[in-house]
Every structure is written in C-alpha cells, then in structure tokens.
Design a protein around this motif. Sequence first.
Motif, short mmCIF file in Angstrom:
data_model
loop_
_atom_site.label_atom_id
_atom_site.label_comp_id
_atom_site.label_asym_id
_atom_site.label_seq_id
_atom_site.Cartn_x
_atom_site.Cartn_y
_atom_site.Cartn_z
N PHE A 283 1.03 -0.97 0.09
CA PHE A 283 -0.45 -0.15 -0.09
C PHE A 283 1.05 1.44 -0.25
N GLU A 284 2.17 1.56 0.98
CA GLU A 284 2.80 2.16 1.11
C GLU A 284 3.64 2.32 0.22
N ARG A 287 1.57 4.19 -2.82
CA ARG A 287 1.39 5.09 -2.58
C ARG A 287 2.53 6.09 -3.19
N GLY A 288 3.30 5.97 -2.99
CA GLY A 288 5.08 6.30 -2.97
C GLY A 288 5.09 6.79 -4.14
N ILE A 289 5.27 5.09 -5.07
CA ILE A 289 4.97 5.21 -6.32
C ILE A 289 4.28 6.33 -7.25
N GLU A 290 3.16 6.62 -7.04
CA GLU A 290 1.36 7.26 -7.73
C GLU A 290 1.85 8.44 -7.63
N ASN A 291 2.89 8.56 -5.80
CA ASN A 291 2.93 10.41 -5.95
C ASN A 291 4.41 10.60 -6.84
N THR A 307 -3.07 1.97 -5.47
CA THR A 307 -3.11 1.12 -4.20
C THR A 307 -4.08 0.06 -4.69
N GLU A 308 -5.46 0.82 -4.63
CA GLU A 308 -6.55 -0.57 -4.84
C GLU A 308 -6.65 -1.46 -5.88
N VAL A 309 -5.59 -0.62 -6.86
CA VAL A 309 -5.84 -1.79 -7.82
C VAL A 309 -4.64 -3.52 -7.45
N ALA A 314 -3.81 -8.15 -5.86
CA ALA A 314 -2.61 -8.93 -4.59
C ALA A 314 -3.57 -10.48 -4.44
N MET A 315 -4.94 -10.26 -4.13
CA MET A 315 -5.80 -10.23 -3.57
C MET A 315 -6.05 -11.69 -4.20
#
Lengths: 334, 249
Positions: A283-284, A287-291, A307-309, A314-315
């Motif tokens: 998640f983190e 999110r870092g990559i996204e930012n 992150t959700e994708v 993963a799930m």
Amino acid sequence: MHHLKSTSWWPTSLLLSGPLLVLALVVYLFGGEVLQRILIVLFINLTMVLGLQIFMGNSGVVSFAQIGFMGIGAYSSALFSMSPQAKAMALRNLYSFLVPVQVPFVVAVIIGGIMAALVAALVGYPLMRLSGAAAVIATFALLIIVHTVLINWSEVTNGPRTLFGLEAYTTLWVSVASGILFLILALWFKETRLGLQLRASREDEAAAASIGINIVWVRWIAFVLAAFVTGVAGALWAHFITSFSPLAFYLPQTFLIISMAIIGGSASVSGAVVGAVAVTAIFEGVRGIENAINISTVFPFTVSGLTEVCLSIAMILILILRPSGILGSRELPT
Amino acid sequence: MIQNNALTLHVEEITKDFVGLRALEDVTLSLHRGEILGLIGPNGSGKTTLINVITGFLKPTRGRVRVGDTDITGWPPHRIAHVGLARTFQTIKLFRGLTVLENVEVAAVSAGLSRPQARERALWALERVGATHLATIPAGALPYGEERRIEVARALASRPIFLFLDEPAAGLNEQESDTLLEMLTPLPRETGCGMLIVDHDMRLIMRLCHRLHVLNYGRTICEGTPNEVRHDKEVIAAYLGSGRRMLPC
C-alpha cells in the motif's frame, strides 16, 4: 507417558514480535518522520487484523463489521480524551454532561475498546447463530448500520463533517505496544480452552455440538473480545490522525483489513502479522510510486487508485494460488 | 456430568416423521450402563435417525428420551453431551484442520477439564484405541481406517456414560474389524458406559453385543440376545427375503 511437545504460545510470540520490535527500533533511530508514520499505521493495522483474526480466524465466520467497531472506538475515545475547550469548538451540540469529562489517554483508549465490545455484546448473540454467506450479509448490514448512526448522531460525532481537535497521543511506541500486546493475546487466546473449542467448531459444527460445545456462546465471546481489540485500534488511530469523519470507517478500510487477513492467512496469528506487514508495504510503496508519477508529470493526467488496483490483484492472485493465505493455518516457526 | 452407575437411558415410544415419510414409529428401548446393545436393520430402517433423535440432532415428532429421571427430549446436542452422551458419525466428522491430539483434547476440554487434564485424558483415549503414534498428525491427513478410531477416541475422551457408535466398522476389512472388536469389547466393563452400536458387519455385531434391537421400516421387529435374533423368522425375512433360514455369522 509419551512425551509430546505442548502447544505453547510463547515461542511464536517471540519469533513474531522480535523482528517487529527491531524494525520499530531501527525506524525510530534512523528513519525520518514519514517512515515513522508509516510504521505507526502498520502497528495500528496489525492490531486491527489481530482483532479480526481472533474472531474470524478461530471461528471461520467472516465478519465485515469490524471497521464499525473501529469507528465506535475512535469516536468514544475522542469524547473522553478531548479537552472541554476542544469539544466546545468541534462538537457544538454535544450533550452538556459530556463536555467537562476528560480522562487520561490510556483510559480513553480502554473506554473506546469497551464501548465497541458493549455494542458487539448487545447485537452479537443473534448474529452468532449464522455462518457462511448469511453471516457475511448480516455483519455487512451491521457495518452499514453503525456507519449510518455515526453519520447521523451529530451530537457526539459532528455528523458527516470532520471531527477535529484530538491530541496526537499515539506515538510510535504506543502503537508498537498495542501491536505486540494483542499479538500475544491472540496467540494465547487460540490455545485457551475456548479458543480450541472455537477452532473445532470452525472445522465441523455438528461434531463440535456432539462433544458439548455451545457454538453460539464460544463465538459470541470471541466476537466481543475481537470488537474490544478493534475498538482499541480505532481509538489509537483517532489519536494518530487527530481529525477524521465517519467515512474513514467504511468500505475502503474494511477491504484493507480483510485483504490483510486473506493474504496472510486468517487461520493463524502469524498469517495476520505477515498479511499486515505485506499489505502495508504494498500500500505505502505503491502510493509512493503514484505520488512520484504525479509530481513528475510523466502523464498528462493524474494517476489515482493504483493502490486499490494492486491490492485487488494481490488478493486475487492469493485466492487463486494459495486460497488459505501465505501461511494458511500454520504458526511460525513450524 | 451425571455420575450415577444405576442410570439407564430410556427411549420411549419415539416417532419421527419427515415430510411424507415416517422414519421411526413407536420405538422403545433402554440402554443400561455396562452393556453393549446392537441396533441393526436393513438400510433405511431408521437406525441413524434414532441415534440423531437420542443425541439431540433431530427432534422427535412424539415420544420421550430420558436419562435416569432427566427428560432430555428436544434438548440441543451440546446440552445432551453434557449429560454424558457421546457419539460418532456414520459419515466421519473430524476437525480436519486440528491435530489428532487436539481433536481428542477438545472433547475432554468441553467435558469441563483444564488443558493439562485434557491432555492427559486425550492421551489415555488415544492409547485406548491404539492411535497414540498419530497424535501430532493433522486429522485431515489420516488414512480412512484410522479416522474411525480417532472418532471413537474423541467420543471416549468426554468419559461418556452412554456411547453411540454409528457404523464404526464401515469400510474396514475383516482383520481391521477384528481389531475393532478387541478394542470395543472391554470398554463398557472398564469405563462403565453403556454402548449402542449400529453396524452392518454381522460378524462384529454377533460377537460384540450382549443384546440386539432390530428395526425395519422404522419399527421394532425383534429384541433379544444375538442367538435369539439370528433365528427370528421376521428378522431373516427382513434381511434376506423369506427364502433363507439363518443370518450369516
């Protein structure tokens, strides 16, 4: 008498809490503030997954209601920890007898846990007669009900608006203490008489009843205990983030916690730990990559929802490749 | 748990109706402590239904089940278990995700023992069925023949005063069936429990049971010692059609 290794909870406790403590210490000494905040979130998430594991992992009954208990813990602890001045600012219509009440942080957190446990105790008994899809739907309904109450009971929650003015009491070491404490509690609970009975009922309800296990009763106890743990996690989170609205306690958070349990393997406490660490890292990280992508303006549009994708993928992969999670029902070190 | 050696289990005029089918009709029997009662009959004669009614898994349409003076009719299964009734299942129901030892231990724990006491009791029960060496194996990994023994050990671990075995010999070969016979024969004498056993293995039933109770289409057609039952005309007719003279043994 044959010698048999007794199923003991403390070797696993040491093995799981050791690396977590080292991680916390390293980040505390050498990590920046961002990393410390990520770690606090990790340990609060861990507490929440452990709450879920205590109930869902041992009973085999899926509960979507946990995040509702997180919300109850967050709001009720806030009502007891905020100063009268802060309440006067943030909660204009608060019942007058609650305005002057202020207790130490730790007490407020425990009150948060107890309130969540009380609600679970009141609504839980009939719910515990259900299992499978019926339990999923009923606990999901409970989440929606709690959410609706939080949005509309504006006297104590400020309605759908943000509640602000909490003190940031939840430091790194507070969150670490909570994570480790409930880690040990979850491992211990699993090996108690009640935990053993609960696990038996997870495997076969008819056989469990035939040896005298009152399934509704043992599930109810675990449900109330799990709500307490989740309520405490909610209280800690509230005093970390310091301002929040009821939207924080709804579907995204629910799926985050459930994905942790599923990815790690909900039948074991070790699985809950692995899941919490893995999902928080994904998640983190994402999110870092996204930012970074958005700041660098590589694309002419804003990237969001990555992150959700990634979590969903993963799930899905875990459910296909290892349906019972990374660790399944195994406890480390076995 | 009720600890009275003089107790008897009474099944009184039990009738059980399913939709469009009368599974049991006015079945009356009693089971004393220390005895082995065989419940036999052709497929579909109501044997398993009767065990389900006695142990609380089905509510009877009419009739009573009593343990001594305690009327347990219609109680939920977990309460009936606390009175001291234990059972096995025709289709094996083990806690597959738990170890063999935990499977047996949880029964002792549920009978009120602490974890250390339960461990001791579970080891006793496993030894009783000759499965001590399997203790640490997950129950889901057991071979078929062993599963039945673990179910018996689990039932024994609660120290029942009445034990109900639903086809414990199903799927066993002659040699395994003989081992089962050796294992079951001394149990009522040693533990003081009354045992009711349902099985189609007549070699086992005839050598193990003190008394037999025969059902056909939900009704009692014969009661008596194995020898009496073996020569009963109605029993022979029910089992083999009217042409034969004697049950195999």
